[in-house]
Design a protein around this motif. Structure first.
Motif, PDB file in Angstrom:
ATOM      1  N   ASN A 347       0.838  -1.192   0.000  1.00 14.82           N
ATOM      2  CA  ASN A 347       0.000   0.000   0.000  1.00 14.82           C
ATOM      3  C   ASN A 347       0.878   1.248   0.000  1.00 14.82           C
ATOM      4  N   THR A 348       0.756   2.074  -1.021  1.00 13.18           N
ATOM      5  CA  THR A 348       1.544   3.308  -1.095  1.00 13.18           C
ATOM      6  C   THR A 348       0.683   4.558  -1.020  1.00 13.18           C
ATOM      7  N   ARG A 349      -0.624   4.390  -0.749  1.00 12.60           N
ATOM      8  CA  ARG A 349      -1.505   5.554  -0.843  1.00 12.60           C
ATOM      9  C   ARG A 349      -2.310   5.834   0.417  1.00 12.60           C
ATOM     10  N   TYR A 350      -2.847   4.840   1.097  1.00 12.45           N
ATOM     11  CA  TYR A 350      -3.841   5.070   2.147  1.00 12.45           C
ATOM     12  C   TYR A 350      -3.222   4.900   3.536  1.00 12.45           C
ATOM     13  N   VAL A 372     -13.525 -18.448  -8.452  1.00 13.81           N
ATOM     14  CA  VAL A 372     -12.663 -18.048  -7.333  1.00 13.81           C
ATOM     15  C   VAL A 372     -13.549 -17.490  -6.225  1.00 13.81           C
ATOM     16  N   GLU A 373     -13.686 -18.237  -5.132  1.00 12.22           N
ATOM     17  CA  GLU A 373     -14.546 -17.855  -4.020  1.00 12.22           C
ATOM     18  C   GLU A 373     -13.764 -17.271  -2.854  1.00 12.22           C
ATOM     19  N   THR A 374     -12.538 -17.718  -2.638  1.00  8.85           N
ATOM     20  CA  THR A 374     -11.752 -17.279  -1.486  1.00  8.85           C
ATOM     21  C   THR A 374     -10.729 -16.241  -1.917  1.00  8.85           C
ATOM     22  N   PHE A 375     -10.793 -15.057  -1.274  1.00 10.99           N
ATOM     23  CA  PHE A 375      -9.815 -13.995  -1.499  1.00 10.99           C
ATOM     24  C   PHE A 375      -8.873 -13.935  -0.300  1.00 10.99           C
ATOM     25  N   VAL A 376      -7.591 -13.955  -0.547  1.00  6.20           N
ATOM     26  CA  VAL A 376      -6.588 -13.724   0.503  1.00  6.20           C
ATOM     27  C   VAL A 376      -5.777 -12.501   0.086  1.00  6.20           C
ATOM     28  N   ILE A 377      -5.877 -11.447   0.886  1.00  6.70           N
ATOM     29  CA  ILE A 377      -5.156 -10.201   0.587  1.00  6.70           C
ATOM     30  C   ILE A 377      -4.064 -10.058   1.632  1.00  6.70           C
ATOM     31  N   THR A 378      -2.821 -10.180   1.192  1.00  4.24           N
ATOM     32  CA  THR A 378      -1.670 -10.133   2.091  1.00  4.24           C
ATOM     33  C   THR A 378      -0.968  -8.791   1.944  1.00  4.24           C
ATOM     34  N   LEU A 379      -0.826  -8.105   3.059  1.00  2.00           N
ATOM     35  CA  LEU A 379      -0.159  -6.803   3.076  1.00  2.00           C
ATOM     36  C   LEU A 379       1.347  -7.001   3.239  1.00  2.00           C
ATOM     37  N   VAL A 380       2.117  -6.293   2.428  1.00  2.00           N
ATOM     38  CA  VAL A 380       3.567  -6.438   2.393  1.00  2.00           C
ATOM     39  C   VAL A 380       4.206  -5.108   2.741  1.00  2.00           C
ATOM     40  N   GLU A 381       5.240  -5.146   3.573  1.00  2.00           N
ATOM     41  CA  GLU A 381       5.981  -3.944   3.931  1.00  2.00           C
ATOM     42  C   GLU A 381       7.463  -4.238   3.824  1.00  2.00           C
ATOM     43  N   ARG A 382       8.168  -3.481   3.009  1.00  2.00           N
ATOM     44  CA  ARG A 382       9.605  -3.679   2.786  1.00  2.00           C
ATOM     45  C   ARG A 382       9.906  -5.114   2.348  1.00  2.00           C
ATOM     46  N   ALA A 533      19.642  -2.365   3.498  1.00  2.00           N
ATOM     47  CA  ALA A 533      18.858  -3.018   4.549  1.00  2.00           C
ATOM     48  C   ALA A 533      18.247  -4.309   4.028  1.00  2.00           C
ATOM     49  N   TRP A 534      18.263  -5.331   4.889  1.00  3.39           N
ATOM     50  CA  TRP A 534      17.674  -6.626   4.544  1.00  3.39           C
ATOM     51  C   TRP A 534      16.564  -6.922   5.546  1.00  3.39           C
ATOM     52  N   PHE A 535      15.324  -6.910   5.070  1.00  7.37           N
ATOM     53  CA  PHE A 535      14.161  -7.233   5.896  1.00  7.37           C
ATOM     54  C   PHE A 535      13.720  -8.665   5.579  1.00  7.37           C
ATOM     55  N   ALA A 536      13.405  -9.444   6.619  1.00  5.98           N
ATOM     56  CA  ALA A 536      13.048 -10.840   6.394  1.00  5.98           C
ATOM     57  C   ALA A 536      11.998 -11.291   7.404  1.00  5.98           C
ATOM     58  N   ARG A 537      11.490 -12.500   7.175  1.00  4.11           N
ATOM     59  CA  ARG A 537      10.450 -13.106   8.017  1.00  4.11           C
ATOM     60  C   ARG A 537      10.875 -14.551   8.324  1.00  4.11           C
ATOM     61  N   PRO A 538      11.734 -14.764   9.325  1.00  6.54           N
ATOM     62  CA  PRO A 538      12.239 -16.114   9.599  1.00  6.54           C
ATOM     63  C   PRO A 538      11.144 -17.119   9.928  1.00  6.54           C
ATOM     64  N   VAL A 706       5.401  -2.853  11.141  1.00  2.00           N
ATOM     65  CA  VAL A 706       4.577  -4.055  11.209  1.00  2.00           C
ATOM     66  C   VAL A 706       3.189  -3.776  11.769  1.00  2.00           C
ATOM     67  N   ARG A 707       3.104  -2.955  12.804  1.00  2.00           N
ATOM     68  CA  ARG A 707       1.864  -2.816  13.564  1.00  2.00           C
ATOM     69  C   ARG A 707       0.705  -2.249  12.741  1.00  2.00           C
ATOM     70  N   ASP A 708       0.984  -1.430  11.731  1.00  2.00           N
ATOM     71  CA  ASP A 708      -0.097  -0.842  10.940  1.00  2.00           C
ATOM     72  C   ASP A 708      -0.929  -1.896  10.217  1.00  2.00           C
ATOM     73  N   SER A 709      -0.354  -3.073   9.985  1.00  2.00           N
ATOM     74  CA  SER A 709      -1.074  -4.141   9.291  1.00  2.00           C
ATOM     75  C   SER A 709      -1.538  -5.239  10.241  1.00  2.00           C
ATOM     76  N   HIS A 710      -1.455  -5.011  11.539  1.00  2.00           N
ATOM     77  CA  HIS A 710      -1.894  -6.007  12.514  1.00  2.00           C
ATOM     78  C   HIS A 710      -3.240  -5.615  13.098  1.00  2.00           C
ATOM     79  N   ALA A 711      -3.759  -6.485  13.960  1.00  2.00           N
ATOM     80  CA  ALA A 711      -5.178  -6.427  14.334  1.00  2.00           C
ATOM     81  C   ALA A 711      -5.617  -5.074  14.866  1.00  2.00           C
ATOM     82  N   THR A 712      -4.908  -4.526  15.856  1.00  2.00           N
ATOM     83  CA  THR A 712      -5.366  -3.292  16.489  1.00  2.00           C
ATOM     84  C   THR A 712      -5.517  -2.173  15.477  1.00  2.00           C
ATOM     85  N   GLN A 713      -4.504  -1.978  14.650  1.00  2.00           N
ATOM     86  CA  GLN A 713      -4.531  -0.889  13.679  1.00  2.00           C
ATOM     87  C   GLN A 713      -5.487  -1.175  12.525  1.00  2.00           C
TER      88      GLN A 713
END
Length: 723
Positions: A347-350, A372-382, A533-538, A706-713
């Motif tokens: 997301n680069t706009r909202y 196609v009945e199931t939509f999975v929208i995955t948010l990506v950051e860096r 910078a190297w961002f990863a998800r172990p 990370v937090r902007d794409s998690h539950a609370t936010q």
């Protein structure tokens, strides 16, 4: 029993935080009495005296008042419906310090808590601490009651201590300030004060008050002698008069008298996150959901036979990528099966990720075959997949014109699978190069010799995303003009300071921030930062970052960070370690001799209602060891306001003026002011002082990304899903 100094200091620093948390979480309260104008101290009040009023929750206000006695600049934030906080920076006339200029500059903090609101014959009642973290020039406490006499006339009366009682506290000339004067609170004798305001019209308000402030300061010198200094030329009378005029929704202009001796003026600007200039925003309406055709009308699409065609996914992915680009979303990869589709978007706009998810879901109904009945929208950051929202297409079609709570209940938010093998990258999504060229403005606030300095110039910034998660970025600046000049500490000239072999101050504390002005005033091009910078998800719940290069204006080296943050958990833990070296003052590629290893372990907790607390424990840039406590309040429209305090093993004498590091943080989405969708923010940190103790390397931390794409936010901004 006499408490130890440590016990008193802990009580003083934790009491305001306890009020913050306790007053805003889990307690239902009525809206408090709202203020009509601001006092010269930057709090709801009369002219110099306080009232039991409050501002609308979330209000961020600034006031500047000027008279023969003082120039006061105040920043107020209404943290909860009942808790008002303020930071003040004042030039006080008639008091001398080592500069012998006939005035001093002073910083102070205030808290006020409204105990009860007006109800029938009962007035609103508030209790407050004025200048409880400063040198104590304005130190005082109070209890005040306010009540409406008629719809236009409002009266206040209270008891004040310290300055408010006309009994200024004795200031120790050797005290570094910055610690709470707990032993003086509500002691030394009280005196009454009162005020009345008359709302003549929607714009004009008149005030009159009885004040005890004698505008004096008492100092105890190191020799033990007591010196009294008069603020201004004369001692004022007790009756003050004033008027304020409202200009538009956010501005006030005021005139007032202090006794019969002087006339003062005041300007106020007050912004509230719930009162945006463009409440609904100016972004174009999204594309409507496209219902699927009947099975008889498209039997091949419903059967899923299309998936056997090797050209189907590339065509669908290209079409969806182009449509998402029009919404400011980058389709980085896609997995497509007969009944399920996953898209990974950046997301680069909202400012609210929920709006990006909602617009993506709409476009998926228009681009994907009916099966196609199931939509999975995955948010990506860096390059890191941060969270996945799973929706049934039939729910998107059915609930488009209903309230957002229904689609929230029908969706599932989960940790994203880090790197599944069926994803197909969108052509051109990587080896992505972005750049911009524009002006920059750097400011320096609250310096005793010059409270406001600035620098203006041009900055070119570029970023190159080599592969998912690997980002090369940097900037170059050229100063054009400004009042921030190269300046050395300790009375040395810049050349003398730069020629020194050591960056250690006379008290043995490394100068890690107190020589920040040495990095300013350079007329040749400078490099503020240049990093790889190297961002990863172990794992599903662990994020990592490794950054190498020129990390910030003053330090370069290597920084590594790991963060554990489940998508639906309010709790997170992190750890960061940095090996850095101090950069040369010319802003180029060279380094000085000072080198240090710093590191922290961190805990984060989201309390709900927008409150987040953070505790960092570890080693800071000057080699001192301690902890930082931060509390941040975020509103539904993206406003963030917070406060922090850092205590380390440096003594108050080693730290210097201020005794310990503390400040306020403000971050306002640009979209709030312009109405145009944007992820950009404006704001910064207001520090009472910039000292060496408690200083950290400025890195691109994981938690805020990370937090902007998690539950609370996500759910805090879910109201914009159908925008």
């Amino acid at each position: 029993m006499r408490r130890s100094r440590l016990t008193r200091q802990l009580m003083a620093t934790t009491l305001p935080l306890a009020l913050i948390v306790g007053s805003g979480i889990g307690i239902a309260t009525a809206d408090p009495m709202l203020a009509r104008n601001m006092s010269t101290y930057g709090m709801p009040g009369g002219i110099d005296t306080p009232t039991a009023e409050a501002m609308a929750e979330g209000t961020l206000a600034a006031t500047v008042s000027l008279s023969d006695y003082a120039l006061r600049s105040n920043v107020l934030f209404q943290l909860t419906p009942r808790l008002t906080t303020a930071f003040r920076y004042s030039r006080i006339e008639g008091i001398n310090d080592a500069r012998n200029s006939g005035s001093i500059y002073d910083r102070s903090f205030d808290f006020r808590y409204q105990l009860v609101d007006e109800d029938g014959w009962r007035p609103a009642i508030a209790i407050g601490l004025q200048d409880f973290l400063g040198t104590g020039v304005y130190s005082g406490e109070y209890i005040v009651a306010t009540r409406n006499i008629t719809p236009t006339i409002r009266a206040s009366a209270g008891l004040g201590w310290g300055t408010l009682a006309g009994k200024p506290r004795i200031i120790d000339a050797g005290d570094e300030g910055g610690t709470a004067n707990v032993e003086d609170w509500f002691r030394g004798g009280a005196a009454p004060f009162a005020s009345v305001s008359w709302q003549v019209s929607d714009r004009l308000n008149l005030q009159a008050e009885y004040s005890n402030d004698i505008y004096r300061a008492q100092y105890r010198l190191n020799s033990g002698a007591l010196v009294t200094q008069q603020q201004g030329d004369t001692e004022p009378g007790r009756v003050n008069l004033g008027l304020t005029y409202q200009m538009g929704r956010s501005y006030q202009l005021g005139l007032y008298t202090i006794g019969s001796e002087t006339i003062g003026a005041q300007f106020t600007v007050a912004l509230n996150p719930r009162d945006a200039v463009y409440p609904s925003g100016l972004e174009p309406a999204p594309a409507p959901v496209r219902p699927r055709p009947a099975r008889a009308a498209d039997p091949e699409g419903w059967s899923g036979q299309w998936s056997q065609d090797p050209t189907a996914q590339p065509a669908i992915q290209t079409a969806l990528s182009n449509a998402l680009a029009g919404e400011g979303q980058i389709l980085q990869s896609m997995a497509l099966a007969p009944t399920r589709a996953e898209v990974r978007i950046r997301n680069t706009r909202y400012v609210h990720q929920a709006e990006a998810v909602g617009r993506t879901a709409r476009l998926m109904t228009r681009a994907l075959p009916p099966s196609v009945e199931t939509f999975v929208i995955t948010l990506v950051e860096r390059g890191i997949p941060v969270s996945s929202v799973t929706l049934r297409r039939s729910d998107v079609e059915r609930l488009e014109n209903t309230e957002v709570g229904q689609i929230a209940q029908a969706s599932v938010l989960s940790d994203a699978v880090p790197y599944p093998g069926d994803l197909v990258r969108t052509p051109g999504a990587y080896q992505r190069f972005t750049w911009n060229l524009g002006p920059y403005l750097a400011t320096s606030l609250f310096d005793p010799s010059d409270p406001f300095r600035y620098e203006v110039g041009a900055e070119a910034r570029a970023s190159y995303e080599i592969v998912p998660g690997l980002v090369l970025s940097g900037a170059i600046r050229q100063r054009a003009f400004g009042s921030i000049d190269k300046e050395a500490p300790g009375g040395l000239s810049p050349d003398e300071y730069e020629a020194q072999d050591s960056d250690i101050a006379g008290n043995g504390v490394p100068r890690v921030r107190s020589d920040s002005r040495m990095y300013s005033g350079t007329t040749s091009p400078t490099i503020p930062d240049l990093t790889l910078a190297w961002f990863a998800r172990p794992t599903d719940q662990v994020y990592s970052r490794v950054t190498v290069g020129l990390l910030e204006r003053a330090y370069g080296g290597v920084s590594a960070e790991a963060l554990w943050k489940p998508v639906n958990s309010p709790l997170a833990f992190g750890a960061e370690v940095n090996r850095v070296r101090k950069r040369d003052f010319d802003g180029g590629l060279g380094f000085r001799d000072y080198e240090v290893t710093t590191g922290h372990v961190s805990a984060y907790y989201e309390f709900g209602q927008g409150y987040t607390a953070q505790v960092d424990v570890g080693r800071y840039l000057a080699g001192d060891v301690g902890a930082t406590l931060s509390v941040t309040r975020e509103f539904a429209n993206g406003w963030r306001v917070g406060a922090y305090a850092t205590e380390t093993d440096l003594s108050a004498e080693e730290f210097g003026e201020g005794s310990f590091d503390k400040g306020l943080t403000i971050s306002i989405p640009l979209a709030w002011a312009t109405g145009q969708p944007s992820t950009q923010r404006v704001g910064g940190t207001l520090r009472s002082l910039s000292r060496d103790g408690g200083s950290r390397v400025r890195t691109d931390g994981l938690y805020d990304r990370v937090r902007d794409s998690h539950a609370t936010q996500i759910y805090q901004g879910w109201g914009r899903f159908w925008r």
